[in-house]
Scaffold this motif. Structure first.
Motif, PDB file in Angstrom:
ATOM      1  N   GLY A  86       0.808  -1.207   0.000  1.00 27.55           N
ATOM      2  CA  GLY A  86       0.000   0.000   0.000  1.00 27.55           C
ATOM      3  C   GLY A  86       0.843   1.258   0.000  1.00 27.55           C
ATOM      4  N   GLU A  87       0.388   2.267   0.748  1.00 27.92           N
ATOM      5  CA  GLU A  87       1.054   3.572   0.762  1.00 27.92           C
ATOM      6  C   GLU A  87       2.473   3.483   1.311  1.00 27.92           C
ATOM      7  N   ALA A  88       2.682   2.707   2.365  1.00 29.79           N
ATOM      8  CA  ALA A  88       4.025   2.562   2.946  1.00 29.79           C
ATOM      9  C   ALA A  88       4.977   1.921   1.943  1.00 29.79           C
ATOM     10  N   GLY A  89       4.499   0.942   1.211  1.00 29.43           N
ATOM     11  CA  GLY A  89       5.326   0.293   0.190  1.00 29.43           C
ATOM     12  C   GLY A  89       5.713   1.263  -0.918  1.00 29.43           C
ATOM     13  N   GLN A  90       4.764   2.113  -1.309  1.00 32.07           N
ATOM     14  CA  GLN A  90       5.052   3.105  -2.344  1.00 32.07           C
ATOM     15  C   GLN A  90       6.102   4.101  -1.862  1.00 32.07           C
ATOM     16  N   ILE A  91       6.004   4.516  -0.616  1.00 33.60           N
ATOM     17  CA  ILE A  91       6.977   5.464  -0.054  1.00 33.60           C
ATOM     18  C   ILE A  91       8.362   4.832  -0.013  1.00 33.60           C
ATOM     19  N   LEU A  92       8.428   3.581   0.428  1.00 35.01           N
ATOM     20  CA  LEU A  92       9.727   2.903   0.478  1.00 35.01           C
ATOM     21  C   LEU A  92      10.308   2.726  -0.917  1.00 35.01           C
ATOM     22  N   LEU A  95      11.721   6.040  -1.940  1.00 33.50           N
ATOM     23  CA  LEU A  95      12.987   6.278  -1.243  1.00 33.50           C
ATOM     24  C   LEU A  95      14.126   5.490  -1.888  1.00 33.50           C
ATOM     25  N   ALA A  96      13.858   4.253  -2.264  1.00 33.28           N
ATOM     26  CA  ALA A  96      14.884   3.437  -2.920  1.00 33.28           C
ATOM     27  C   ALA A  96      15.278   4.060  -4.259  1.00 33.28           C
ATOM     28  N   GLN A  97      14.302   4.565  -4.993  1.00 37.79           N
ATOM     29  CA  GLN A  97      14.604   5.217  -6.269  1.00 37.79           C
ATOM     30  C   GLN A  97      15.408   6.489  -6.048  1.00 37.79           C
TER      31      GLN A  97
END
Length: 121
Positions: A86-92, A95-97
């Motif tokens: 979800g949203e947390a996965g998208q944020i992570l 950040l990786a990008q």
């Protein structure tokens, strides 16, 4: 000693030191040799060694401690929890990008510096 291969000297130093970090020859928390020692070892000027250390910092492989030296970064802890969704996965993922983009920019900057300041090689 760096080779006259056309590859900038500081990048050759980065390659060797990062390989030593990757293989464990330079373990996390270990101090890098001093700038003077690295200059002698690679037969280069201090500015070349400083450029190499700057790239290693940008890559997150080493950290500097004012007045103490430059040390191999601690190995990142293995994630104990499953990948968030979800949203947390998208944020992570963002950040990786961003981390990868910063690393790429650091590498590009190093190449530009070697073109603009060839005497540092």
């Amino acid at each position: 000693m760096v080779e006259k291969s056309g590859r900038p000297a500081y990048l050759q130093i980065v390659d060797e030191l990062s390989e030593q970090i990757r293989t464990g020859s330079l373990a996390p928390g270990t101090a890098l040799p001093s700038i003077a020692q690295l200059c002698e070892r690679f037969d280069v000027s201090a500015s070349v060694v400083k450029a190499a250390i700057s790239v290693l910092r940008t890559q997150g492989l080493v950290i500097g401690q004012q007045g103490k030296g430059v040390f191999v970064s601690q190995a990142p802890a293995a994630p104990a929890e499953p990948s968030p969704s979800g949203e947390a996965g998208q944020i992570l993922e963002q950040l990786a990008q961003m981390r990868q983009s910063i690393k790429d920019l650091g590498d590009r900057l190093a190449v530009l510096e070697s073109a603009v300041f060839p005497e540092r090689n």
